[in-house]
Design a protein around this motif. Structure first.
Motif, short mmCIF file in Angstrom:
data_model
loop_
_atom_site.label_atom_id
_atom_site.label_comp_id
_atom_site.label_asym_id
_atom_site.label_seq_id
_atom_site.Cartn_x
_atom_site.Cartn_y
_atom_site.Cartn_z
N GLN A 64 -9.83 -9.83 6.03
CA GLN A 64 -9.69 -8.62 5.21
C GLN A 64 -9.27 -7.45 6.07
O GLN A 64 -9.59 -7.37 7.24
N VAL A 65 -8.50 -6.55 5.46
CA VAL A 65 -8.02 -5.35 6.15
C VAL A 65 -8.44 -4.12 5.36
O VAL A 65 -8.30 -4.08 4.14
N HIS A 66 -8.96 -3.14 6.06
CA HIS A 66 -9.37 -1.88 5.45
C HIS A 66 -8.40 -0.80 5.88
O HIS A 66 -8.08 -0.69 7.07
N LEU A 67 -7.90 -0.02 4.91
CA LEU A 67 -6.90 1.01 5.18
C LEU A 67 -7.43 2.39 4.80
O LEU A 67 -8.01 2.56 3.72
N VAL A 68 -7.20 3.36 5.67
CA VAL A 68 -7.60 4.73 5.41
C VAL A 68 -6.42 5.65 5.66
O VAL A 68 -5.92 5.74 6.78
N GLU A 69 -5.98 6.33 4.60
CA GLU A 69 -4.87 7.27 4.71
C GLU A 69 -5.38 8.67 5.01
O GLU A 69 -6.49 9.04 4.63
N SER A 70 -4.52 9.46 5.64
CA SER A 70 -4.81 10.87 5.89
C SER A 70 -3.51 11.62 6.06
O SER A 70 -2.44 11.00 6.19
N GLY A 71 -3.59 12.95 6.06
CA GLY A 71 -2.43 13.77 6.34
C GLY A 71 -1.80 14.44 5.13
O GLY A 71 -0.87 15.23 5.29
N GLY A 72 -2.28 14.12 3.95
CA GLY A 72 -1.73 14.77 2.77
C GLY A 72 -2.13 16.23 2.70
O GLY A 72 -2.95 16.71 3.49
N GLY A 73 -1.55 16.94 1.74
CA GLY A 73 -1.90 18.34 1.57
C GLY A 73 -0.89 19.05 0.70
O GLY A 73 -0.06 18.43 0.04
N LEU A 74 -0.99 20.37 0.71
CA LEU A 74 -0.09 21.23 -0.06
C LEU A 74 0.94 21.83 0.88
O LEU A 74 0.59 22.40 1.93
N VAL A 75 2.20 21.72 0.52
CA VAL A 75 3.28 22.23 1.36
C VAL A 75 4.37 22.81 0.46
O VAL A 75 4.54 22.38 -0.68
N GLN A 76 5.07 23.80 0.97
CA GLN A 76 6.18 24.37 0.21
C GLN A 76 7.41 23.48 0.30
O GLN A 76 7.57 22.71 1.26
N ALA A 77 8.26 23.59 -0.69
CA ALA A 77 9.51 22.84 -0.67
C ALA A 77 10.27 23.13 0.62
O ALA A 77 10.33 24.29 1.06
N GLY A 78 10.84 22.09 1.20
CA GLY A 78 11.52 22.21 2.47
C GLY A 78 10.63 21.96 3.67
O GLY A 78 11.13 21.83 4.80
N GLY A 79 9.34 21.89 3.45
CA GLY A 79 8.40 21.66 4.54
C GLY A 79 8.25 20.20 4.90
O GLY A 79 8.94 19.33 4.35
N SER A 80 7.34 19.94 5.83
CA SER A 80 7.13 18.58 6.34
C SER A 80 5.65 18.23 6.35
O SER A 80 4.78 19.12 6.46
N LEU A 81 5.39 16.95 6.26
CA LEU A 81 4.05 16.41 6.42
C LEU A 81 4.17 15.06 7.12
O LEU A 81 5.19 14.37 6.98
N ARG A 82 3.12 14.68 7.86
CA ARG A 82 3.06 13.35 8.43
C ARG A 82 1.80 12.67 7.93
O ARG A 82 0.69 13.14 8.19
N LEU A 83 1.99 11.59 7.22
CA LEU A 83 0.88 10.80 6.74
C LEU A 83 0.53 9.72 7.75
O LEU A 83 1.42 9.19 8.43
N SER A 84 -0.75 9.40 7.83
CA SER A 84 -1.21 8.33 8.70
C SER A 84 -2.01 7.33 7.89
O SER A 84 -2.67 7.69 6.92
N CYS A 85 -1.93 6.09 8.32
CA CYS A 85 -2.71 5.02 7.68
C CYS A 85 -3.31 4.18 8.79
O CYS A 85 -2.57 3.47 9.49
N ALA A 86 -4.61 4.26 8.94
CA ALA A 86 -5.29 3.50 9.98
C ALA A 86 -5.84 2.21 9.39
O ALA A 86 -6.56 2.24 8.38
#
Length: 116
Positions: A1-23
């Protein structure tokens, strides 16, 4: 079995950037590939990007090409989704998915909201 945890989401303005992570934890030595999906309110979950755990071959949905980049760090058992030039239509819950032999595992998701 594999357990996944995402992070890095949020609120950003159009044109901005985000980096999501999945451990990933658990039987990560058996992971074949990992992918990101997203689901906007009232819509079906859709594929965004995927990466082979061995070799690093990637593939993208047309909506993600040229703006999103998927990558992985095998030593950390983590996959990333770098999202640039975000648009309001990218607003969704983003889910990480792993394929271990013939079984899919999903994380709980991380919310991305892009304001105009």
């Amino acid at each position: 079995q594999v357990h996944l945890v995402e992070s890095g989401g949020g609120l950003v303005q159009a044109g901005g950037s985000l980096r999501l992570s999945c451990a990933a934890s658990g039987r990560t030595e058996s992971v074949g590939d990992m992918a990101w999906y997203r689901q906007a309110p009232g819509k079906e979950r859709e594929f965004v990007a995927a990466i082979r755990w061995t070799g690093g071959t990637t593939r993208y949905a047309d909506s993600a090409k040229d703006r999103f980049t998927i990558s992985r760090d095998n030593a950390k058992s983590t996959v990333y989704l770098q999202m640039n030039n975000l648009k309001p239509e990218d607003t969704a819950m983003y889910y990480c998915r792993s394929l271990v032999r013939e079984t899919f595992y999903w994380g709980q998701g991380t919310q991305v909201t892009v304001s105009s």
